[in-house]
Design an enzyme around this catalytic site. Structure first.
Site, PDB file in Angstrom:
ATOM      1  N   CYS A   1     -27.521 -48.794   5.536  1.00 11.63           N
ATOM      2  CA  CYS A   1     -28.246 -48.700   4.265  1.00 11.63           C
ATOM      3  C   CYS A   1     -28.582 -50.082   3.705  1.00 11.63           C
ATOM      4  CB  CYS A   1     -27.444 -47.876   3.254  1.00 11.63           C
ATOM      5  SG  CYS A   1     -27.372 -46.134   3.702  1.00 11.63           S
TER       6      CYS A   1
ATOM      7  N   CYS B   1     -25.100 -45.788  -1.038  1.00 12.42           N
ATOM      8  CA  CYS B   1     -24.205 -46.052   0.097  1.00 12.42           C
ATOM      9  C   CYS B   1     -24.213 -47.547   0.403  1.00 12.42           C
ATOM     10  CB  CYS B   1     -24.659 -45.266   1.323  1.00 12.42           C
ATOM     11  SG  CYS B   1     -23.695 -45.615   2.808  1.00 12.42           S
TER      12      CYS B   1
ATOM     13  N   ASP C   1      -7.349 -31.469  20.853  1.00 14.06           N
ATOM     14  CA  ASP C   1      -7.252 -30.017  20.701  1.00 14.06           C
ATOM     15  C   ASP C   1      -6.660 -29.444  21.988  1.00 14.06           C
ATOM     16  OD1 ASP C   1      -9.250 -30.162  22.545  1.00 14.06           O
ATOM     17  OD2 ASP C   1     -10.817 -29.338  21.264  1.00 14.06           O
TER      18      ASP C   1
ATOM     19  N   HIS D   1     -24.042 -44.202   9.677  1.00 14.70           N
ATOM     20  CA  HIS D   1     -24.140 -43.934   8.234  1.00 14.70           C
ATOM     21  C   HIS D   1     -23.390 -42.646   7.866  1.00 14.70           C
ATOM     22  CE1 HIS D   1     -25.702 -42.904   4.292  1.00 14.70           C
ATOM     23  NE2 HIS D   1     -25.981 -41.726   4.807  1.00 14.70           N
TER      24      HIS D   1
ATOM     25  N   ASP E   1     -11.687 -32.176  11.073  1.00 16.80           N
ATOM     26  CA  ASP E   1     -12.536 -32.798  12.088  1.00 16.80           C
ATOM     27  C   ASP E   1     -13.819 -32.008  12.174  1.00 16.80           C
ATOM     28  OD1 ASP E   1     -11.104 -30.506  13.626  1.00 16.80           O
ATOM     29  OD2 ASP E   1     -12.810 -31.053  14.855  1.00 16.80           O
TER      30      ASP E   1
ATOM     31  N   CYS F   1     -23.077 -48.910   3.264  1.00 18.39           N
ATOM     32  CA  CYS F   1     -22.868 -49.162   4.693  1.00 18.39           C
ATOM     33  C   CYS F   1     -23.899 -50.149   5.226  1.00 18.39           C
ATOM     34  CB  CYS F   1     -22.876 -47.856   5.484  1.00 18.39           C
ATOM     35  SG  CYS F   1     -24.489 -47.302   6.063  1.00 18.39           S
TER      36      CYS F   1
HETATM   37 ZN   LIG Z   1     -25.219 -45.745   4.539  1.00 15.10          ZN
END
Ligand SMILES: [Zn+2]
Length: 344
Positions: free
Chosen positions: A281, A276, A60, A307, A238, A278
């Site tokens: 998880c 999820c 930025d 996560h 963002d 990931c």
């Molecule tokens: Zn997750």
């Protein structure tokens, strides 16, 4: 884009960012300019090498941080003067200087210095801000072209301002289009206005922009806002939200965001979000995360941030597939009906 204010996305390693699939992060010119300072980053041969991030970096202009320093800053036609939040020392940012700083950082995408405005200011004040922003765009572009001629490969984005006045948004968008920068950002949204106002001005401003250039809405990070922006043809966004809320124990799930701190999580041995995939998880339970939060273990911030970033990255990846398969609106509707139906 995850936000890496100080040249790091908080509580996340570069390997994790790459594993999730991020190809670009945002970093903050203002913070890096003050600390560690341009001498260190120049000696490191730029921000990519300093932070060991080989992929893209958007920076930025520092304008947003400087303008949030009121009353410790003065806007003049030539630039903005401000006092450091670290030690009170006085600095001046000019549109030309900000391009030079970002070129030294080695930013792949850099933003022009603009005058940020907040919700609720008058038409006259908004017009003044956009007039200065337009003047600064011309000066930024001139310096950027000089730098490009010297081998700098980063791209400059103009910023559309105009606050919550449609005639000013139209005027600012026309000036940004005329400047013909490689991409265009929409600034001054999500600055305290109600959601319906945000949506109205997002749609209005996005429709003014050419379809053949990347469009970037600065500072949005909730699934609702991201999907609304994608629907209007926005390509980039963002926000610090996924990592900041992660550190406070709030995590996204497909059924809405939840607090990991709540007492009834004590014996909740399921994953943060059963939908999820990931690694957090797949590995840890809500009860364990709650325990980590209660004992103020650093790992809690790391896992929750990971996560949350994974969740948003996959939201955008799924949205992209839905667009390609011409089913974005039904994807958005299905996602939001589950997401907002489960809010706590
Ligand atoms: Zn997750």
């Amino acid at each position: 884009m995850p936000v890496g204010t100080n040249g790091t996305v908080k509580a996340i390693t570069r390997d994790d960012l790459e594993a999730i699939g991020f190809e670009i992060i945002l970093s903050n010119t203002y913070h890096l300019y003050l600390r560690p300072g341009m001498e260190v980053i120049s000696a490191a041969r730029g921000l990519h090498s300093f932070m060991s991030w080989p992929q893209n970096i958007l920076t930025d202009s520092g304008g947003f941080q400087v303008f949030s320093l009121a009353p410790y800053r003065k806007i003049r036609d030539e630039g903005v003067e401000f006092r450091s939040h670290l030690d009170g020392s006085t600095h001046r940012l000019t549109p030309e200087g900000v391009v030079e700083i970002q070129a030294l950082l080695g930013s792949d995408i850099q933003m022009q210095l603009d005058v940020c405005t907040s919700w609720g200011i008058s038409h006259k004040e908004s017009l003044e801000a956009l007039t200065i922003t337009a003047d600064w765009l011309g000066r930024a572009k001139k310096t950027w072209e000089e730098k490009t001629g010297m081998g700098y490969a980063g791209k400059l984005f103009a910023i559309v301002q105009g606050n919550f006045y449609k005639d000013l948004r139209t005027q600012s968008a026309a000036l940004a289009i005329e400047a013909d920068t490689p991409g265009i950002a929409i600034g001054g949204l999500s600055v305290g206005e109600e959601t319906d106002v945000f949506l109205e001005y997002l749609a209005y401003t996005a429709a003014l922009l050419p379809g053949n250039k990347p469009r970037y809405v600065m500072g949005i990070g909730t699934p609702q806002y991201i999907l609304a922006a994608i629907e209007q043809g926005i390509d980039m966004f963002d926000c610090v939200l996924p990592t900041r809320t992660g550190r406070t124990g709030r995590v996204f799930t497909h059924h809405g965001d939840i607090s990991i701190k709540r007492a009834d999580r004590e014996f909740d041995f399921g994953p943060i979000d059963p939908l999820c995939a990931c690694k957090v998880c797949r590995t840890y339970s809500r009860a364990y995360l709650r325990h980590l939060f209660k004992t103020q273990e650093i790992l809690c911030s790391m896992l929750a941030s990971y996560h949350n970033l994974y969740f948003l990255h996959h939201l955008v990846t799924d949205a992209r597939s839905a667009i390609e398969e011409n089913r974005f609106l039904s994807f958005k509707k299905d996602f939001l009906s589950l997401y907002t139906g489960g809010n706590e």
